[in-house]
Every structure is written in structure tokens, then in C-alpha cells.
Motif scaffolding. Structure first.
Motif, PDB file in Angstrom:
ATOM      1  N   ALA A 183      44.850  44.614  42.711  1.00 42.25           N
ATOM      2  CA  ALA A 183      44.122  45.700  41.755  1.00 42.25           C
ATOM      3  C   ALA A 183      44.610  45.756  40.553  1.00 42.25           C
ATOM      4  N   GLU A 184      46.029  45.878  40.704  1.00 38.86           N
ATOM      5  CA  GLU A 184      46.568  45.893  39.253  1.00 38.86           C
ATOM      6  C   GLU A 184      46.433  44.774  38.433  1.00 38.86           C
ATOM      7  N   ALA A 185      46.262  43.449  38.896  1.00 41.87           N
ATOM      8  CA  ALA A 185      45.976  42.398  38.071  1.00 41.87           C
ATOM      9  C   ALA A 185      44.640  42.595  37.554  1.00 41.87           C
ATOM     10  N   LEU A 186      43.540  42.864  38.435  1.00 40.37           N
ATOM     11  CA  LEU A 186      42.161  42.913  37.766  1.00 40.37           C
ATOM     12  C   LEU A 186      42.227  43.966  36.769  1.00 40.37           C
ATOM     13  N   ILE A 187      42.651  45.286  36.806  1.00 41.59           N
ATOM     14  CA  ILE A 187      42.793  46.471  36.033  1.00 41.59           C
ATOM     15  C   ILE A 187      43.455  46.244  34.757  1.00 41.59           C
ATOM     16  N   GLY A 188      44.633  45.336  34.948  1.00 43.15           N
ATOM     17  CA  GLY A 188      45.388  45.128  33.832  1.00 43.15           C
ATOM     18  C   GLY A 188      46.444  46.325  33.563  1.00 43.15           C
ATOM     19  N   LEU A 189      46.696  47.070  34.507  1.00 43.88           N
ATOM     20  CA  LEU A 189      47.649  48.389  34.417  1.00 43.88           C
ATOM     21  C   LEU A 189      48.243  48.629  35.774  1.00 43.88           C
TER      22      LEU A 189
END
Length: 439
Positions: A183-189
Motif C-alpha cells: 500500500a505504501e509503495a502504491l501511494i508513495g508515502l
């Protein structure tokens, strides 16, 4: 209800809806992306072998919410080139099933096989479940059902015999951490959480990947300037309600775990399962009834106070109600867990009842029968009865068994707790009874 789980690579084809929920945007594209179910999807797993062979049998996926039942089914159809037809037992009836089967037959005529995915299949009644059988048997559809309930209890035996039951595991901390990282990789944060808060978030998911990603999406939607600690996280997010159906398998699993923890003299585990049941909304009186039963079945005369404690806890709960009365339930639970254990009374009951059923017409010996009439006295009722209080040491050693039944041994006390004293008393009586018979 759809579920997952896995991820997509960051260079994968973008989803059609940019505003789709985070869990949907992270839906896996291949079986290899699914996390937490490698025992099924791996090369040696049942699903991995089916895909390698290019041939599916009918399947029943059994597992808790958010573990990937819907997603795996869809990817399974893609992997073997089958048409995917999803329906939900919550929203579908007989008319819908007829349309599905008719469409499957039409596609079969042009060489397109259909994987029929039935979510919440246990919600179909017995007649509706039977309606699948001819279409499964003739190959019109390959059935893949999903259920959160024990198939042994909820599905027809005929349907079970035609499908392979595959168990999906609740997602462990490693799998849930993978979902957060994706999820962090997809959102970028990164998620705005301290390490301890991140661990608390994962623990709160209780193995449900969709729930975890929904909570993560909530965190991303709120302006948070500093990483949250566990207390701040708890204040921000709603508390997750325990998954517990009081008339379903979860209910029986937990009461079984409580009973066996008590029997195994583990007060900590017993208290944990007791807490699981009560905090999930179980009726306290149901738990109390089980504790009373346990006190008789698994403790018995090894500690006669156990039954007293359980009945007192019931009275205390009746008097105080919740939440104050729940402390009395905890006290009874801990007393039972730490008491000496014996099932001698339970075993004696079963043995005595079995013999009573087999010999239920035998007359007791005449000397211990009442003789309220002259006729009964004249024919020998009560003749020769030895009144034990008048005998030396208050024990006559008389025979109390029917003439046609040899004395039986049903109750054999253990050497634990109060039963050790009972065993000593019985040995004392047996010794004197034997010496009287010898004389």
C-alpha cells in the motif's frame, strides 16, 4: 462480499477507476501475488497443482473474511482460461441460478468452460444447494464456493462429496505487513505511524487483509503531521468488533478451547478464551452453564467446592449483572482451572447408566425393601436388614446388590485432591466388607 489479497507491481496496468478503494487497487493480478495462502497457491499446493495440470475440480474455499477467497477464485479462472461467473448467495435466488446455468451451457457449446463462483454459499438452503448437483456432475460448470462457516455443518453431504474443501488461513503478521508495504509503495508515502502503532494496527486486523487496508486508507485520508503512537491510533480509528457468531462454528470453537484449557489446568489460556467470548458478546449465563458442567465433569469430588464456586458465580452475576458480575465468572473460571482434576464421577455415571439400562428389571435384595404392609412383612420384605448406625463403627458391610447381579465397580476415585480422602474411606469399607464376608 469480495476479498483479497496480494498486490500489483508499480508498473502494472493502472486500474480503471482511480477512485477505487485501496483494497481494490491492490488486488493481485496473478496467483503468485496472493499473500498468506502459499500452502494452496504454491507449486506443491492444491491450487498450484491444478493450475499446472490445467484442469480444475470443484472447490469449496473455507476461511475467515479478508483472506482471498474471491480473488483466488477469479485468478484461478484466468490461470486455466475459464469464464468467470460470480454470484452471491445473499442476493441470488433460483431464477438467477437458472440464468447462470443456461448461460454456462451456451458457452459450453462454443468450447468455453465456466467457473461458477458462489460467495457465501452456505446461505443457500438445502434445496438450492441440491440444484447445483446435476450441472456440476455433467460439467456444465466447475463450482467454486466460498464460505466462512464450517462446511461440515452448513453444506449438503452430496455437495461436499463432489468438491474439494480447501482451507484458507487467516493472514499472519508477516502477510499483513506485506500488504501495508505494498500500500505504501502504491501511494508513495509511508503510513504516519510509529513502529509500535504499526504493530498495533496489524494486530487489530485479526487476520483480515481487507480490514487492514481499509484502516490504512483512512489514515491516508486524514491530515496527520506527526506519526501516531498506539494511543493516538486507537483514538482515531474505530475499535474492531470481534468476529464471533454465537450460533456458528466460532462459538463452538471458543467454548471447546475454554473447556480444554480448564481441563489442562492452564488458567491463563482459560481466562483468555473466557475473555474472547464475553468481549465478543456471548451470553454470560451460557458461559456459566458450561463452567457448572465442567465442575461436575472434570473436577467432581477431587474438589467439591468447584461446583459451589460456579453456582455462587451464577448467583453473583444474577445479582450484579454486567459488568460487575463478570468478575465472579472470572473467579469461577480461575478456580476451576487451578483445581485438582478428576473425571471419576463422569466415568461412574456413564458406567452406572449403562448397567442400569441392561439390568433395569432386577429386584433389589428383600432385606433392604420397605415393608409398609403386613403382607409385605409376611413375605420377607425388610427381613434381616442391618441398621448401619447400630453396627460397630457405623458400618454393617451388608450386601445391597440384586441377587442376580454381582457387585459392580463404577466409581474409582483418583489420588488427587479430596478424592484421595474418599479413596481412603472406600478402602476402609472394602477391607471390613471383605473381612465380614470371610467370616
Amino acid at each position: 462480499m469480495a476479498d483479497l489479497f496480494g498486490s500489483i507491481e508499480t508498473n502494472a496496468t493502472p486500474p480503471e477507476r482511480a477512485d477505487a478503494p485501496l483494497a481494490d487497487r491492490l488486488r493481485p493480478r496473478t496467483l503468485a501475488d496472493v499473500v498468506g495462502q502459499e500452502h494452496l497457491t504454491g507449486p506443491d499446493g492444491a491450487i498450484g497443482r491444478m493450475v499446472a495440470a490445467g484442469r480444475l475440480s470443484s472447490i469449496l474455499f473455507w476461511g475467515p473474511p479478508g483472506t482471498g477467497k474471491t480473488t483466488i477464485s477469479r485468478l484461478l479462472a484466468d490461470a486455466v482460461g475459464m469464464r468467470f461467473e460470480p454470484i452471491s448467495a445473499v442476493f441470488s435466488g433460483v431464477a438467477d441460478l437458472k440464468k447462470v446455468f443456461a448461460a454456462a451451457r451456451d458457452h459450453a457449446r462454443i468450447g468455453q468452460k465456466t467457473l461458477l463462483f458462489v460467495d457465501e454459499i452456505h446461505r443457500f438452503n438445502r434445496a438450492q444447494q441440491d440444484s447445483f448437483l446435476p450441472f456440476v456432475e455433467d460439467g456444465t460448470v466447475t463450482l467454486v464456493g466460498a464460505t466462512t462457516e464450517n462446511p461440515s455443518f452448513e453444506l449438503n453431504a452430496a455437495l461436499l462429496s463432489r468438491a474439494q474443501v480447501l482451507i484458507l488461513r487467516r493472514l499472519d503478521a508477516v502477510a499483513l505487513e506485506q500488504l501495508l508495504a505494498r500500500a505504501e509503495a502504491l501511494i508513495g508515502l509511508p503510513l504516519p505511524l510509529t513502529r509500535q502503532a504499526r504493530e498495533a494496527l496489524i494486530a487489530s486486523a485479526d487476520g483480515d487483509g481487507r480490514f487492514l487496508l481499509n484502516q490504512a486508507e483512512t489514515l491516508y485520508s486524514v491530515a496527520i503531521t506527526e506519526p501516531l503512537d498506539p494511543a493516538a491510533l486507537s483514538a482515531l480509528l474505530h475499535r474492531r468488533v470481534a468476529v464471533y457468531d454465537k450460533d456458528r462454528e466460532g462459538h463452538y470453537n471458543l467454548i471447546s478451547a475454554l473447556h480444554k484449557s480448564l481441563r489442562g489446568s492452564d488458567p491463563q489460556a482459560a481466562l483468555y478464551y473466557l475473555a474472547r467470548m464475553l468481549t465478543a458478546g456471548e451470553q454470560p449465563l451460557y458461559v456459566l452453564r458450561r463452567l457448572v458442567r465442567f465442575a461436575s465433569e472434570d473436577i467432581g469430588l477431587a474438589d467439591p467446592q468447584a461446583l459451589v464456586q460456579c453456582l455462587a458465580a451464577k448467583d453473583a452475576y444474577d445479582f450484579l449483572g454486567s459488568p460487575e458480575g463478570e468478575l465472579a465468572i472470572v473467579q469461577a473460571c480461575l478456580y476451576c482451572a487451578t483445581a485438582p482434576k478428576s473425571n471419576a464421577s463422569y466415568a461412574a455415571q456413564k458406567a452406572a447408566f449403562r448397567t442400569a439400562r441392561d439390568t433395569g428389571s432386577l429386584m433389589p435384595p428383600q432385606n433392604i425393601l420397605n415393608a409398609p404392609t403386613k403382607l409385605m412383612k409376611d413375605i420377607g420384605y425388610g427381613a434381616g436388614y442391618a441398621y448401619d448406625h447400630d453396627a460397630p463403627e457405623g458400618f454393617s458391610g451388608a450386601n445391597y446388590w440384586p441377587d442376580d447381579l454381582a457387585p459392580q465397580i463404577f466409581y474409582t476415585p483418583t489420588d488427587r485432591g479430596f478424592e484421595q480422602r474418599i479413596a481412603e474411606r472406600m478402602a476402609w469399607w472394602d477391607a471390613r466388607r471383605g473381612s465380614d464376608e470371610a467370616e
